[in-house]
Design a protein around this motif. Structure first.
Motif, PDB file in Angstrom:
ATOM      1  N   LEU B 367      -4.664  -8.551   6.814  1.00  0.00           N
ATOM      2  CA  LEU B 367      -4.960  -7.150   7.137  1.00  0.00           C
ATOM      3  C   LEU B 367      -3.955  -6.201   6.497  1.00  0.00           C
ATOM      4  CD1 LEU B 367      -6.053  -7.030  10.892  1.00  0.00           C
ATOM      5  CD2 LEU B 367      -7.360  -6.332   8.874  1.00  0.00           C
ATOM      6  N   ILE B 368      -2.684  -6.500   6.682  1.00  0.00           N
ATOM      7  CA  ILE B 368      -1.665  -5.577   6.184  1.00  0.00           C
ATOM      8  C   ILE B 368      -1.647  -5.547   4.664  1.00  0.00           C
ATOM      9  CG2 ILE B 368       0.825  -5.119   6.097  1.00  0.00           C
ATOM     10  CD1 ILE B 368       1.019  -6.163   8.935  1.00  0.00           C
ATOM     11  N   VAL B 369      -1.722  -6.725   4.036  1.00  0.00           N
ATOM     12  CA  VAL B 369      -1.720  -6.733   2.578  1.00  0.00           C
ATOM     13  C   VAL B 369      -2.973  -6.040   2.054  1.00  0.00           C
ATOM     14  CG1 VAL B 369      -1.825  -8.208   0.531  1.00  0.00           C
ATOM     15  CG2 VAL B 369      -0.234  -8.741   2.355  1.00  0.00           C
ATOM     16  N   GLY B 370      -4.109  -6.296   2.701  1.00  0.00           N
ATOM     17  CA  GLY B 370      -5.349  -5.646   2.270  1.00  0.00           C
ATOM     18  C   GLY B 370      -5.254  -4.128   2.364  1.00  0.00           C
ATOM     19  N   MET B 371      -4.803  -3.642   3.537  1.00  0.00           N
ATOM     20  CA  MET B 371      -4.681  -2.194   3.694  1.00  0.00           C
ATOM     21  C   MET B 371      -3.621  -1.641   2.751  1.00  0.00           C
ATOM     22  SD  MET B 371      -4.924  -1.915   7.832  1.00  0.00           S
ATOM     23  CE  MET B 371      -4.763  -0.139   7.953  1.00  0.00           C
ATOM     24  N   GLY B 372      -2.540  -2.407   2.588  1.00  0.00           N
ATOM     25  CA  GLY B 372      -1.479  -1.979   1.680  1.00  0.00           C
ATOM     26  C   GLY B 372      -1.980  -1.825   0.256  1.00  0.00           C
ATOM     27  N   LEU B 373      -2.847  -2.750  -0.168  1.00  0.00           N
ATOM     28  CA  LEU B 373      -3.373  -2.677  -1.534  1.00  0.00           C
ATOM     29  C   LEU B 373      -4.166  -1.397  -1.742  1.00  0.00           C
ATOM     30  CD1 LEU B 373      -4.541  -6.320  -2.385  1.00  0.00           C
ATOM     31  CD2 LEU B 373      -2.782  -4.985  -3.528  1.00  0.00           C
ATOM     32  N   VAL B 374      -4.945  -1.038  -0.739  1.00  0.00           N
ATOM     33  CA  VAL B 374      -5.741   0.193  -0.851  1.00  0.00           C
ATOM     34  C   VAL B 374      -4.812   1.403  -0.982  1.00  0.00           C
ATOM     35  CG1 VAL B 374      -7.365   1.689   0.365  1.00  0.00           C
ATOM     36  CG2 VAL B 374      -7.649  -0.800   0.459  1.00  0.00           C
ATOM     37  N   ILE B 375      -3.803   1.440  -0.107  1.00  0.00           N
ATOM     38  CA  ILE B 375      -2.897   2.583  -0.132  1.00  0.00           C
ATOM     39  C   ILE B 375      -2.073   2.609  -1.416  1.00  0.00           C
ATOM     40  CG2 ILE B 375      -0.836   3.511   1.002  1.00  0.00           C
ATOM     41  CD1 ILE B 375      -2.298   2.462   3.626  1.00  0.00           C
ATOM     42  N   ARG B 376      -1.660   1.415  -1.845  1.00  0.00           N
ATOM     43  CA  ARG B 376      -0.891   1.322  -3.075  1.00  0.00           C
ATOM     44  C   ARG B 376      -1.698   1.849  -4.266  1.00  0.00           C
ATOM     45  NH1 ARG B 376      -0.116   0.537  -7.722  1.00  0.00           N
ATOM     46  NH2 ARG B 376       1.384  -0.829  -8.754  1.00  0.00           N
ATOM     47  N   SER B 377      -2.988   1.556  -4.283  1.00  0.00           N
ATOM     48  CA  SER B 377      -3.787   1.999  -5.425  1.00  0.00           C
ATOM     49  C   SER B 377      -3.894   3.524  -5.431  1.00  0.00           C
ATOM     50  CB  SER B 377      -5.173   1.352  -5.388  1.00  0.00           C
ATOM     51  OG  SER B 377      -5.981   2.019  -4.437  1.00  0.00           O
ATOM     52  N   TYR B 378      -3.882   4.122  -4.238  1.00  0.00           N
ATOM     53  CA  TYR B 378      -3.886   5.582  -4.205  1.00  0.00           C
ATOM     54  C   TYR B 378      -2.538   6.127  -4.666  1.00  0.00           C
ATOM     55  CZ  TYR B 378      -3.767  10.368  -2.656  1.00  0.00           C
ATOM     56  OH  TYR B 378      -3.609  11.719  -2.639  1.00  0.00           O
ATOM     57  N   LEU B 379      -1.456   5.516  -4.171  1.00  0.00           N
ATOM     58  CA  LEU B 379      -0.115   5.969  -4.559  1.00  0.00           C
ATOM     59  C   LEU B 379       0.071   5.897  -6.066  1.00  0.00           C
ATOM     60  CD1 LEU B 379       2.234   4.430  -1.839  1.00  0.00           C
ATOM     61  CD2 LEU B 379       1.657   6.827  -2.180  1.00  0.00           C
ATOM     62  N   SER B 380      -0.492   4.858  -6.698  1.00  0.00           N
ATOM     63  CA  SER B 380      -0.279   4.716  -8.139  1.00  0.00           C
ATOM     64  C   SER B 380      -0.961   5.849  -8.884  1.00  0.00           C
ATOM     65  CB  SER B 380      -0.766   3.355  -8.613  1.00  0.00           C
ATOM     66  OG  SER B 380      -2.144   3.408  -8.876  1.00  0.00           O
ATOM     67  N   SER B 381      -2.028   6.405  -8.312  1.00  0.00           N
ATOM     68  CA  SER B 381      -2.683   7.518  -8.990  1.00  0.00           C
ATOM     69  C   SER B 381      -1.876   8.804  -8.834  1.00  0.00           C
ATOM     70  CB  SER B 381      -4.105   7.703  -8.448  1.00  0.00           C
ATOM     71  OG  SER B 381      -4.039   8.249  -7.149  1.00  0.00           O
ATOM     72  N   ALA B 388      10.398   4.484  -6.088  1.00  0.00           N
ATOM     73  CA  ALA B 388       9.849   5.363  -5.065  1.00  0.00           C
ATOM     74  C   ALA B 388       8.549   4.797  -4.528  1.00  0.00           C
ATOM     75  CB  ALA B 388       9.615   6.755  -5.644  1.00  0.00           C
ATOM     76  N   ARG B 389       7.759   4.191  -5.426  1.00  0.00           N
ATOM     77  CA  ARG B 389       6.463   3.696  -4.988  1.00  0.00           C
ATOM     78  C   ARG B 389       6.611   2.489  -4.071  1.00  0.00           C
ATOM     79  NH1 ARG B 389       3.562   3.068  -9.878  1.00  0.00           N
ATOM     80  NH2 ARG B 389       4.553   1.031  -9.923  1.00  0.00           N
ATOM     81  N   ILE B 390       7.541   1.572  -4.427  1.00  0.00           N
ATOM     82  CA  ILE B 390       7.749   0.406  -3.564  1.00  0.00           C
ATOM     83  C   ILE B 390       8.244   0.859  -2.202  1.00  0.00           C
ATOM     84  CG2 ILE B 390       9.121  -1.676  -3.225  1.00  0.00           C
ATOM     85  CD1 ILE B 390       8.970  -2.130  -6.181  1.00  0.00           C
ATOM     86  N   SER B 391       9.174   1.829  -2.207  1.00  0.00           N
ATOM     87  CA  SER B 391       9.682   2.329  -0.933  1.00  0.00           C
ATOM     88  C   SER B 391       8.549   2.950  -0.124  1.00  0.00           C
ATOM     89  CB  SER B 391      10.770   3.364  -1.175  1.00  0.00           C
ATOM     90  OG  SER B 391      11.728   2.854  -2.043  1.00  0.00           O
ATOM     91  N   ALA B 392       7.710   3.701  -0.796  1.00  0.00           N
ATOM     92  CA  ALA B 392       6.587   4.324  -0.102  1.00  0.00           C
ATOM     93  C   ALA B 392       5.671   3.264   0.496  1.00  0.00           C
ATOM     94  CB  ALA B 392       5.806   5.224  -1.060  1.00  0.00           C
ATOM     95  N   VAL B 393       5.411   2.209  -0.289  1.00  0.00           N
ATOM     96  CA  VAL B 393       4.561   1.127   0.216  1.00  0.00           C
ATOM     97  C   VAL B 393       5.195   0.505   1.452  1.00  0.00           C
ATOM     98  CG1 VAL B 393       3.664  -1.182  -0.279  1.00  0.00           C
ATOM     99  CG2 VAL B 393       3.457   0.610  -1.983  1.00  0.00           C
ATOM    100  N   MET B 394       6.532   0.348   1.381  1.00  0.00           N
ATOM    101  CA  MET B 394       7.217  -0.279   2.510  1.00  0.00           C
ATOM    102  C   MET B 394       7.069   0.560   3.775  1.00  0.00           C
ATOM    103  SD  MET B 394      11.034  -1.752   2.498  1.00  0.00           S
ATOM    104  CE  MET B 394      11.778  -0.212   2.931  1.00  0.00           C
ATOM    105  N   ILE B 395       7.248   1.866   3.616  1.00  0.00           N
ATOM    106  CA  ILE B 395       7.124   2.736   4.798  1.00  0.00           C
ATOM    107  C   ILE B 395       5.712   2.667   5.346  1.00  0.00           C
ATOM    108  CG2 ILE B 395       7.190   5.149   5.562  1.00  0.00           C
ATOM    109  CD1 ILE B 395       9.497   5.495   3.510  1.00  0.00           C
ATOM    110  N   VAL B 396       4.754   2.652   4.440  1.00  0.00           N
ATOM    111  CA  VAL B 396       3.365   2.564   4.900  1.00  0.00           C
ATOM    112  C   VAL B 396       3.125   1.249   5.633  1.00  0.00           C
ATOM    113  CG1 VAL B 396       0.984   2.394   4.125  1.00  0.00           C
ATOM    114  CG2 VAL B 396       2.474   4.144   3.174  1.00  0.00           C
TER     115      VAL B 396
END
Lengths: 317, 509
Positions: B367-381, B388-396
């Motif tokens: 669940l967490i990795v799946g949701m994280g992947l979705v959020i990560r793909s938005y962050l990359s855009s 900064a992006r890894i840190s953001a993913v971590m906070i999420v």
């Protein structure tokens, strides 16, 4: 379901463990790795040794240079952007032409300047490099592919992989991109591997995902008609990398430029094993033959030996 | 020496060392190889009773010495109002109670806990000079001296060696209808049977000593010490029961007192009496180890983990399991050929599963990795820099985790609460790696490597959470040398992987 391991051994099929211990471990001194892992270093040393490579336009080393990217790209229509320490084709951006403010990728996708800036920024921060080290982006001239490959590649970069063992060209294949591989010449992703006869450069067999194919899945052309031009030059180019890199077990990736002929695109100190399937031949048998050869032969002698001994023979395969 | 030979040699030395230490600990020190093994601990209690006569009382009791095959774990004294001290005398250690002006019946208690050590019992007491002094019988009346000599002569003619001599003599003294000579000796010498036998044997220049002890059995009360004679024939000591004759040295026989001194001396009181009780209880060996009761006796254990503070021990309980997880990774990657994302990421994921449970961990992970992947793909855009992006993913990831914990708590699912301890760095990195893989190699590779990682992690989880594995990891950390040896050996394996037998299948056909 499983192949008999003794039969595989009898055929001389090289497995991953044996590759790692007896070929990479024994013949590739780790201290020479940075040379091949860093494409910038490879390019510089290859150029100084007179080995043909695609021309380097510029390197981008700092994020601050991105502000002037527009000026840097001024007047360059087609180019390739790649991380100098990337692996497996990661982070490579191929721009074939420009239309106004937009950059057109090989697959027709349109990018803006800021998309390119982002890709470079990712490269610089180490997204594609081994271990996430900060990296340098290389801006290279676009290779104008020899039209001979048009029929055998879909939207992408066809290249020739030659495995050299102790400086002898031992096995070769053509890697053709497909729609499935998204224009990339990566066999994992569904590119077609075509085994090439070391003696002539003619196609032997073609495989996709490990299964035999006879025609390109997208263009429909028959692989058996394929013959690579400049064959001896290609082998010579590959074999000459041995003196430059000191790596006994090396994968040399070569592209054919319409005007410049064969160019070395990349070197790989850990080449994969799929080339055996494309050639329907075990690699160990050839390496054993090479192991029995005396050292200190020059490039031309090695190429001659390989062409004489590793060509397709009647009944082989 | 070739590298292959070196690797073989190192493998052999490591494995041998590891197994040797294990053998020593199991066979000699008696640490159980299997978890939940129990050991009998016997509580031996001495109860001294007497009646005070308004005088000062001094009670002295012989204490058992350390002995082969038995380990005294603890001792305990209960004697309210009495002063207690332990003293060393020529005859051995003694306990001494003292008190002024004692009135009425009194009871003193002394108890100790005894553990029978494994392995063969091998007595090796040296002979003290006093035991070698010869007896003359000269203090006996003449008639008794003659009777004794005749008896000994008679017994000698019926025996072949020291042991049969002693056996015959005891048999004579223990017979239902003893001979005339024995009757006379017992009646007129004014000594107990054991003292008399002791004298006669020493007169025959046989090394002998008196022993009082008791058999460690379950639940026996009000027993007296069994007297025994320990006889040396020049090679071995042999115990003789005064009723049954020769006895095989019983591992259960606990020697309370050796020598001729009295067991108990009470001055200033009357009706003094001593009786013993034995009680058995089963104690898990783990407790003995943890209470350092087994530990203090062997130097090798003095360097064991059990000497560390409990908090450090608990940390090592997990750390020592990691090599076994690593072994699983090595096996599945080199021999089977599973592909994983990162070399030891599966071990870390397995460690995380051990904190949750497997099912909750797997569901949360996906669940967490799946949701994280979705959020990560938005962050990359959004065009962020890598760090900064890894840190953001971590906070999420942390936000998702806390949200899930709260939600599951409201729904009454308690398992998910433990997920808060799920190492978030691991999750953030997994999400980052997976999303790069997705962009670069496609979804197929994400499923191959992600699935491979999860399969390896689940296998590692089962190995690491196995009670037997965790038992031997903590109690036999030297087995890590064997794990190391196996890993080095597999590291030299140049044969085909299981997956390659499938991959190259078409080459054979």
């Amino acid at each position: 379901m499983f192949a008999n391991p003794f039969k595989l051994k009898k055929l001389g099929i090289l497995g991953m463990n044996k590759r790692n211990i007896h070929y990479i471990g024994a013949h590739n001194d780790r201290k020479y790795y940075p040379l091949v892992d860093n494409k910038l270093k490879t390019k510089i040393i290859a150029q100084s040794a007179g080995i043909a490579v695609p021309k380097l336009i510029k390197t981008i080393e700092r994020q601050s240079q991105l502000r002037y990217l527009k000026e840097i790209l001024e007047g360059i229509d087609g180019f390739v952007l790649k991380p100098s320490q990337g692996s497996g084709g990661k982070g490579i951006l191929v721009i074939v032409k420009r239309e106004g403010e937009e950059f057109i990728k090989a697959n027709g996708q349109r990018l803006e300047l800021r998309d390119i800036q982002r890709d470079i920024s990712n490269i610089l921060s180490g997204l594609y490099s081994l271990g996430g080290k900060p990296d340098i982006a290389m801006l290279e001239t676009l290779v104008e592919f020899d039209p001979i490959f048009d029929r055998y590649s879909y939207e992408g970069v066809p290249d020739i992989r030659v495995i050299t063992y102790r400086g002898y060209p031992a096995m070769a294949m053509l890697r053709c991109s497909t729609r499935e591989s998204d224009g990339k010449a990566n066999l994992h992703q569904g590119a077609v591997g075509v085994g090439l006869d070391i003696a002539t450069g003619k196609a032997l067999f073609a495989v996709q995902h490990g299964s035999p194919v006879t025609h390109h899945p997208d263009t429909g052309y028959d692989f058996s008609e394929l013959e690579i031009p400049h064959w001896e030059r290609i082998l010579t180019l590959a074999a000459s990398c041995y003196e430059v890199t000191h790596l006994g077990y090396l994968g040399v990736d070569i592209v054919l430029d319409k005007n410049l002929g064969p160019l070395i695109l990349e070197l790989n100190a850990r080449p994969g094993l799929a080339i055996q399937i494309a050639n329907r031949t075990g690699a160990v048998k050839r390496y054993d033959v090479i192991d029995r050869q005396q050292a200190n032969l020059d490039v031309a002698q090695r190429v001659k030996f390989s062409m004489e001994h590793f060509g397709r023979k009647t009944g082989e395969g | 020496m070739s590298r292959r030979l070196q690797a073989l040699l190192i493998t052999f030395i490591l494995a041998f060392t590891g197994f040797f230490i294990v053998w020593y600990k199991v066979g000699v020190l008696g640490i159980p190889f299997l978890p939940h093994e129990k050991r009998s601990v016997y509580t031996v209690g001495a109860e001294i009773s007497f009646v005070g006569q308004k005088k000062s009382v001094l009670v002295s009791m012989a204490l058992p010495e350390p002995q082969e095959g038995m380990q005294i774990l603890s001792e305990d004294v209960a004697s309210s109002g009495f002063g207690y001290a332990e003293g060393e005398t020529k005859e051995g250690k003694r306990a001494e109670w003292s008190r002024r002006n004692v009135v009425g019946p009194q009871k003193l208690y002394y108890s100790l806990e005894v553990l029978i050590e494994p392995g063969e019992y091998k007595p090796k007491h040296p002979i003290t000079p006093s035991e070698q002094e010869t007896e003359t019988l000269s203090d006996l009346p003449n008639i008794l001296q003659d009777t004794a000599k005749n008896l000994l002569h008679d017994v000698r003619s019926r025996s072949a060696d020291t042991h049969s001599f002693v056996a015959q003599l005891i048999k004579d003294f223990s017979a239902k209808e003893p001979s005339q000579a024995v009757k006379i000796l017992l009646a007129q010498a004014g000594e107990t049977k054991i003292d008399l036998l002791y004298r006669l044997l020493r007169y025959r220049k046989i090394s002998v000593r008196k022993i009082h002890g008791l058999f460690l059995e379950s639940a026996r009360r009000n027993i007296v010490l069994t007297p025994m004679l320990d006889v040396y024939d020049g090679k071995n000591w042999q115990l003789y029961d005064l009723k049954k004759g020769k006895v095989i040295r019983d591992k259960n026989f606990f020697v309370w007192q050796q020598g001729s001194a009295s067991l108990i001396e009470v001055t200033g009181a009357r009706k003094s009496n001593i009786s013993f009780s034995v009680n058995e209880r089963q104690v898990p060996v783990q407790n003995l180890l943890e209470k350092k009761e087994l530990v203090k006796k062997a130097a090798i254990l003095d360097f064991s983990l059990f000497t560390l503070p409990i908090s450090a021990q608990n940390a090592y309980r997990h750390i020592l399991l990691v090599p076994f997880g690593a072994l699983v990774v090595v096996l599945l990657r080199i021999l089977v050929g599973l592909r994983t994302s990162g070399t030891f990421m599966p071990v870390l994921i397995a460690l995380a599963f051990m904190e949750t449970t497997l099912s909750a961990g797997l569901i949360m992970f996906i669940l967490i990795v799946g949701m994280g992947l979705v959020i990560r793909s938005y962050l990359s855009s959004l065009n962020l820099l890598l760090v900064a992006r890894i840190s953001a993913v971590m906070i999420v990831v942390i936000l998702i985790m806390s949200f899930m914990s709260i939600l599951s708590f409201k729904l009454g699912i308690k398992e998910v609460l433990t997920v808060t301890f799920f190492p978030m760095i691991i999750l953030a990195w997994t999400i980052e790696r997976m999303s790069i893989l997705w962009e670069e190699e496609g979804a197929r590779e994400v499923f191959i490597q992600g699935g491979g990682s999860l399969i390896v992690a689940v296998c590692a989880y089962f190995v690491m959470s196995d009670p037997f594995v965790s038992h031997i990891a903590v109690n036999f950390p030297e087995l890590l040398l064997v794990v190391l040896a196996v890993i080095i050996m597999i590291g030299r394996y140049s044969g085909y992987r299981l997956s390659e037998l499938i991959r190259f299948r078409s080459m054979v056909e």
